[in-house]
Design an enzyme around this catalytic site. Structure first.
Site, PDB file in Angstrom:
ATOM      1  N   HIS A 196     135.713  91.760  68.919  1.00  0.00           N
ATOM      2  CA  HIS A 196     135.730  91.496  67.480  1.00  0.00           C
ATOM      3  C   HIS A 196     137.008  92.018  66.825  1.00  0.00           C
ATOM      4  CE1 HIS A 196     133.996  90.375  63.677  1.00  0.00           C
ATOM      5  NE2 HIS A 196     134.408  91.534  63.193  1.00  0.00           N
ATOM      6  N   ASP A 231     130.397  81.016  66.247  1.00  0.00           N
ATOM      7  CA  ASP A 231     130.848  82.325  65.767  1.00  0.00           C
ATOM      8  C   ASP A 231     131.003  83.253  66.971  1.00  0.00           C
ATOM      9  OD1 ASP A 231     131.662  84.194  63.943  1.00  0.00           O
ATOM     10  OD2 ASP A 231     129.779  84.264  62.824  1.00  0.00           O
ATOM     11  N   GLN A 259     133.372  98.733  64.264  1.00  0.00           N
ATOM     12  CA  GLN A 259     133.678 100.001  63.589  1.00  0.00           C
ATOM     13  C   GLN A 259     135.072 100.417  64.031  1.00  0.00           C
ATOM     14  OE1 GLN A 259     130.419 102.840  63.502  1.00  0.00           O
ATOM     15  NE2 GLN A 259     128.994 101.202  64.004  1.00  0.00           N
ATOM     16  N   LYS A 279     133.124  82.630  53.369  1.00  0.00           N
ATOM     17  CA  LYS A 279     132.070  83.656  53.430  1.00  0.00           C
ATOM     18  C   LYS A 279     132.558  84.964  52.823  1.00  0.00           C
ATOM     19  CE  LYS A 279     130.727  86.540  57.304  1.00  0.00           C
ATOM     20  NZ  LYS A 279     130.458  86.617  58.726  1.00  0.00           N
ATOM     21  N   ARG A 301     131.277  88.992  52.769  1.00  0.00           N
ATOM     22  CA  ARG A 301     130.257  89.953  53.220  1.00  0.00           C
ATOM     23  C   ARG A 301     130.007  90.959  52.113  1.00  0.00           C
ATOM     24  NH1 ARG A 301     127.199  91.203  57.120  1.00  0.00           N
ATOM     25  NH2 ARG A 301     127.978  89.718  58.640  1.00  0.00           N
ATOM     26  N   GLU A 314     116.473 110.086  80.915  1.00  0.00           N
ATOM     27  CA  GLU A 314     117.866 110.124  81.363  1.00  0.00           C
ATOM     28  C   GLU A 314     118.050 109.092  82.466  1.00  0.00           C
ATOM     29  OE1 GLU A 314     118.867 114.153  82.386  1.00  0.00           O
ATOM     30  OE2 GLU A 314     119.160 114.715  80.275  1.00  0.00           O
TER      31      GLU A 314
HETATM   32  C1  R5P Z   1     131.916  88.686  61.315  1.00  0.00           C
HETATM   33  O1  R5P Z   1     133.077  88.825  61.019  1.00  0.00           O
HETATM   34  C2  R5P Z   1     131.485  88.075  62.597  1.00  0.00           C
HETATM   35  O2  R5P Z   1     132.370  87.084  63.019  1.00  0.00           O
HETATM   36  C3  R5P Z   1     130.085  87.527  62.504  1.00  0.00           C
HETATM   37  O3  R5P Z   1     130.103  86.445  61.593  1.00  0.00           O
HETATM   38  C4  R5P Z   1     129.118  88.564  62.013  1.00  0.00           C
HETATM   39  O4  R5P Z   1     129.185  89.716  62.807  1.00  0.00           O
HETATM   40  C5  R5P Z   1     127.707  88.005  62.044  1.00  0.00           C
HETATM   41  O5  R5P Z   1     126.817  88.960  61.542  1.00  0.00           O
HETATM   42  P1  R5P Z   1     125.392  88.538  61.008  1.00  0.00           P
HETATM   43  O6  R5P Z   1     124.738  87.719  62.069  1.00  0.00           O
HETATM   44  O7  R5P Z   1     124.697  89.841  60.776  1.00  0.00           O
HETATM   45  O8  R5P Z   1     125.588  87.780  59.744  1.00  0.00           O
END
Ligand code: R5P
Length: 284
Positions: free
Chosen positions: A124, A211, A92, A185, A187, A36
């Site tokens: 983000h 980024d 999230q 890109k 995901r 803790e």
């Molecule tokens: C996504 O929308 C963010 O801008 C980053 O590109 C993302 O979080 C990067 O994640 P990773 O390094 O796991 O590809």
């Protein structure tokens, strides 16, 4: 005026204290045998404007933040601004499946209970700021600090790994004095991304991929792969928040010539301070 630095944000706290011409508070943070957290502020904060700086990642730093807020509130302070330079859980930001929490909102609601103002950096999800509905909340852009770092290094293209962040890449490119472009890109899941091949005209050029977050490094690795195949001479990976989960840093060292992140998360690649930008917004 005092800056209280949490253990996750020591470098940034020192820089911010300099920028704000504030005192850096003596703070004791340690762990009990059961892990803790114990905190104690060894200053008299009565009557002071206080900035508390602590990144809310990983989880143990969130508890430390709440304890520091509570410790600060034991004094008769003039005001408390909580700075979470990297806002953990910001990705999230919605219920993807029934039964899930909106984790970013849960964190925002708890942080605002004990602060007068809130500041974060390159958050983000823009929703995060709106969830601070009882206190003033600001999102500080890191692009001026990133642009300043890259200027004068011969960079000829700033690349966003996805179209969503191309405006940010353009702002960095404007400071550096070069062109900006983006990749396409998709995901697939938390650890896998696909990139549509795109001709970038980078043969023999020095390129910086910019980024907001590098987490597993999958996104930047895929982008760097395209750049290499197209003959880029030098590839720099630059981000605001260097999470580097699951060996992400080693993955990137294998494909990039330089990796650099800001002091929102302290790690071996930290070489940019966002303190001047936070100080500027705080004094607005
Ligand atoms: C996504 O929308 C963010 O801008 C980053 O590109 C993302 O979080 C990067 O994640 P990773 O390094 O796991 O590809």
């Amino acid at each position: 005026m005092f800056v209280v630095g949490g253990s996750a944000s020591q470098l940034l706290s020192k820089e911010l204290a300099k920028c704000l011409k504030a005192k850096l508070a003596n703070v004791e943070v340690r762990r009990f045998p059961d892990d803790e957290c114990y905190v104690r502020i060894d200053e008299d904060l009565d009557g002071e404007d206080v900035f508390l700086v602590q990144t809310t990642w990983p989880d143990k730093n969130i508890v430390e933040l709440f304890l520091l807020q509570d410790a600060i509130r034991q004094f008769e302070i003039s005001s408390l601004t909580t700075v979470a330079p990297y806002f953990g859980y910001a990705r999230q930001d919605k219920q993807f499946k029934p039964g899930e929490p909106i984790s970013a909102r849960a964190l925002a609601r708890l942080i605002q209970m004990q602060t007068d103002e809130f500041i974060t950096v390159d958050v983000h999800s823009p929703f995060v700021i709106d969830w601070f509905d009882n206190v003033s909340a600001k999102n500080v852009p890191a692009y001026p600090s990133i642009g300043k770092h890259l200027k004068g290094k011969g960079i000829e293209l700033i690349l966003s790994p996805d179209e969503g962040r191309v405006e940010n890449a353009k702002r960095v490119a404007d400071i550096v004095g070069c062109e900006a472009d983006f990749l396409v890109k998709e995901r697939i899941n938390g650890e896998t991304v696909e990139m549509t091949p795109k001709k970038l005209g980078v043969n023999g050029k020095k390129v910086a991929i910019v980024d907001d977050i590098i987490s597993t490094g999958g996104t930047i690795a895929k982008a760097a792969d395209q750049l290499r195949k197209q003959g880029a001479a030098r590839i720099s990976a630059v981000c605001t928040h260097g999470v580097f989960a699951k060996g992400g840093l080693d993955k990137l060292k294998a494909v990039c010539d330089e990796i650099c992140s800001s002091d929102t998360i302290e790690n071996p690649t930290t070489c940019i301070s966002v303190a001047p930008e936070i100080a500027r917004i705080a004094q607005d």
